[in-house]
Design a protein around this motif. Structure first.
Motif, PDB file in Angstrom:
ATOM      1  N   UNK A  21       0.854  -1.186   0.000  1.00  0.00           N
ATOM      2  CA  UNK A  21       0.000   0.000   0.000  1.00  0.00           C
ATOM      3  C   UNK A  21       0.893   1.240   0.000  1.00  0.00           C
ATOM      4  N   UNK A  22       0.423   2.302  -0.661  1.00  0.00           N
ATOM      5  CA  UNK A  22       1.139   3.573  -0.634  1.00  0.00           C
ATOM      6  C   UNK A  22       0.153   4.679  -0.312  1.00  0.00           C
ATOM      7  N   UNK A  23       0.628   5.703   0.375  1.00  0.00           N
ATOM      8  CA  UNK A  23      -0.170   6.890   0.678  1.00  0.00           C
ATOM      9  C   UNK A  23       0.658   8.122   0.355  1.00  0.00           C
ATOM     10  N   UNK A  24       0.037   9.103  -0.261  1.00  0.00           N
ATOM     11  CA  UNK A  24       0.761  10.342  -0.524  1.00  0.00           C
ATOM     12  C   UNK A  24       0.672  11.241   0.697  1.00  0.00           C
ATOM     13  N   UNK A  25       1.606  12.179   0.813  1.00  0.00           N
ATOM     14  CA  UNK A  25       1.550  13.158   1.893  1.00  0.00           C
ATOM     15  C   UNK A  25       0.256  13.951   1.756  1.00  0.00           C
ATOM     16  N   UNK A  26      -0.410  14.199   2.845  1.00  0.00           N
ATOM     17  CA  UNK A  26      -1.656  14.954   2.820  1.00  0.00           C
ATOM     18  C   UNK A  26      -2.840  14.145   2.350  1.00  0.00           C
ATOM     19  N   UNK A  27      -2.755  12.816   2.434  1.00  0.00           N
ATOM     20  CA  UNK A  27      -3.870  11.965   1.999  1.00  0.00           C
ATOM     21  C   UNK A  27      -5.154  12.402   2.687  1.00  0.00           C
ATOM     22  N   UNK A  28      -6.219  12.462   1.914  1.00  0.00           N
ATOM     23  CA  UNK A  28      -7.512  12.846   2.449  1.00  0.00           C
ATOM     24  C   UNK A  28      -7.824  14.321   2.349  1.00  0.00           C
ATOM     25  N   UNK A  29      -6.911  15.099   1.769  1.00  0.00           N
ATOM     26  CA  UNK A  29      -7.149  16.542   1.671  1.00  0.00           C
ATOM     27  C   UNK A  29      -7.956  16.936   0.435  1.00  0.00           C
ATOM     28  N   UNK A  32      -6.091  15.584  -4.817  1.00  0.00           N
ATOM     29  CA  UNK A  32      -5.661  14.714  -5.903  1.00  0.00           C
ATOM     30  C   UNK A  32      -6.715  13.639  -6.161  1.00  0.00           C
ATOM     31  N   UNK A  33      -6.673  13.096  -7.370  1.00  0.00           N
ATOM     32  CA  UNK A  33      -7.624  12.043  -7.740  1.00  0.00           C
ATOM     33  C   UNK A  33      -7.484  10.829  -6.826  1.00  0.00           C
ATOM     34  N   UNK A  34      -6.255  10.476  -6.491  1.00  0.00           N
ATOM     35  CA  UNK A  34      -5.995   9.326  -5.624  1.00  0.00           C
ATOM     36  C   UNK A  34      -5.092   9.742  -4.480  1.00  0.00           C
ATOM     37  N   UNK A  35      -5.348   9.163  -3.319  1.00  0.00           N
ATOM     38  CA  UNK A  35      -4.538   9.451  -2.137  1.00  0.00           C
ATOM     39  C   UNK A  35      -3.473   8.391  -1.923  1.00  0.00           C
ATOM     40  N   UNK A  36      -3.442   7.421  -2.808  1.00  0.00           N
ATOM     41  CA  UNK A  36      -2.496   6.335  -2.720  1.00  0.00           C
ATOM     42  C   UNK A  36      -3.010   5.158  -3.519  1.00  0.00           C
ATOM     43  N   UNK A  37      -2.389   4.012  -3.284  1.00  0.00           N
ATOM     44  CA  UNK A  37      -2.793   2.809  -4.012  1.00  0.00           C
ATOM     45  C   UNK A  37      -2.658   1.600  -3.091  1.00  0.00           C
ATOM     46  N   UNK A  38      -3.412   0.572  -3.440  1.00  0.00           N
ATOM     47  CA  UNK A  38      -3.384  -0.696  -2.700  1.00  0.00           C
ATOM     48  C   UNK A  38      -3.259  -1.815  -3.709  1.00  0.00           C
ATOM     49  N   UNK A  39      -2.319  -2.720  -3.475  1.00  0.00           N
ATOM     50  CA  UNK A  39      -2.043  -3.838  -4.368  1.00  0.00           C
ATOM     51  C   UNK A  39      -2.305  -5.132  -3.597  1.00  0.00           C
ATOM     52  N   UNK A  40      -3.582  -5.524  -3.451  1.00  0.00           N
ATOM     53  CA  UNK A  40      -3.901  -6.738  -2.692  1.00  0.00           C
ATOM     54  C   UNK A  40      -3.420  -7.987  -3.416  1.00  0.00           C
ATOM     55  N   UNK A  56      -2.321   0.381   7.749  1.00  0.00           N
ATOM     56  CA  UNK A  56      -2.605   1.817   7.794  1.00  0.00           C
ATOM     57  C   UNK A  56      -2.590   2.319   9.234  1.00  0.00           C
ATOM     58  N   UNK A  57      -3.055   1.497  10.167  1.00  0.00           N
ATOM     59  CA  UNK A  57      -2.988   1.849  11.585  1.00  0.00           C
ATOM     60  C   UNK A  57      -1.556   2.024  12.057  1.00  0.00           C
ATOM     61  N   UNK A  58      -0.662   1.165  11.592  1.00  0.00           N
ATOM     62  CA  UNK A  58       0.765   1.297  11.938  1.00  0.00           C
ATOM     63  C   UNK A  58       1.340   2.599  11.396  1.00  0.00           C
ATOM     64  N   UNK A  59       0.749   3.097  10.322  1.00  0.00           N
ATOM     65  CA  UNK A  59       1.209   4.357   9.719  1.00  0.00           C
ATOM     66  C   UNK A  59       0.493   5.572  10.312  1.00  0.00           C
ATOM     67  N   UNK A  60      -0.336   5.340  11.315  1.00  0.00           N
ATOM     68  CA  UNK A  60      -1.000   6.439  12.000  1.00  0.00           C
ATOM     69  C   UNK A  60      -2.355   6.827  11.437  1.00  0.00           C
ATOM     70  N   UNK A  61      -2.891   6.054  10.506  1.00  0.00           N
ATOM     71  CA  UNK A  61      -4.195   6.343   9.912  1.00  0.00           C
ATOM     72  C   UNK A  61      -5.231   5.421  10.535  1.00  0.00           C
ATOM     73  N   UNK A  62      -6.145   5.989  11.254  1.00  0.00           N
ATOM     74  CA  UNK A  62      -7.166   5.202  11.970  1.00  0.00           C
ATOM     75  C   UNK A  62      -8.433   5.149  11.116  1.00  0.00           C
ATOM     76  N   UNK A  63      -8.587   4.095  10.361  1.00  0.00           N
ATOM     77  CA  UNK A  63      -9.722   3.942   9.443  1.00  0.00           C
ATOM     78  C   UNK A  63     -10.967   3.534  10.222  1.00  0.00           C
TER      79      UNK A  63
END
Length: 163
Positions: A21-29, A32-40, A56-63
């Motif tokens: 998984x990848x997240x860009x800086x400022x995800x959720x703002x 941008x069209x995408x805030x990142x990507x997920x490759x399951x 994502x929780x380990x990265x500080x994002x509480x979904x």
């Protein structure tokens, strides 16, 4: 009453392999069209989703909520438990199968992740993960994946022995 799926406390890694998984800086703002990507690795959300949420929780994002296209995934419980927290899920027929949506606490921020299809080759998947950390991407998941496929392979200089 919806069933709750219980997961292992170390969810996020399968056999020692990191979640892709990848997240860009400022995800959720919304910039941008995408805030990142997920490759399951597969289309079974009961397996893939707890790993994604834990990572994502380990990265500080509480979904708090995860939404997805119904036709793209196997069914999953409406609520799942990941590391002691409940995450609500929702499948919709109107969503693009190439995107999943995450919402954080209070529903005030939302991130759209491009879904790299599990059958994609690893090199293209890695490129798509990297591309989605940039701003200014087209809104079409198919166009982003096409760009990831068309990136030229790195060139390795030929070794020539001096005679």
């Amino acid at each position: 009453m919806a069933a709750i799926t219980r997961t292992a406390p170390d969810a996020g890694f399968r056999g020692g392999i990191d979640v892709r998984v990848s997240l860009r800086d400022g995800a959720g703002d919304g910039a941008s069209a995408f805030d990142g990507a997920w490759f399951p690795r597969g289309r079974d959300l009961a397996v893939e989703l707890p790993e994604l949420i834990a990572e994502l929780g380990r990265r500080g994002l509480r979904v708090e909520r995860f939404t997805y296209a119904l036709e793209a995934w196997s069914p999953v419980a409406r609520k799942i438990e990941v590391q002691g927290r409940i995450v609500r899920t929702g499948g919709f027929r109107s969503m693009d199968s190439g995107v999943v949506c995450l919402t954080w606490p209070g529903g005030t921020r939302r991130a759209d992740l491009l879904v790299v299809p599990p059958e994609t080759d690893v090199l293209t998947g890695a490129r798509a993960l990297r591309l989605c950390t940039r701003r200014g991407l087209p809104r079409s998941p198919q166009m982003v994946l096409a760009a990831a496929r068309s990136t030229p392979l790195p060139q390795v200089p030929e070794y020539r022995r001096a005679v």
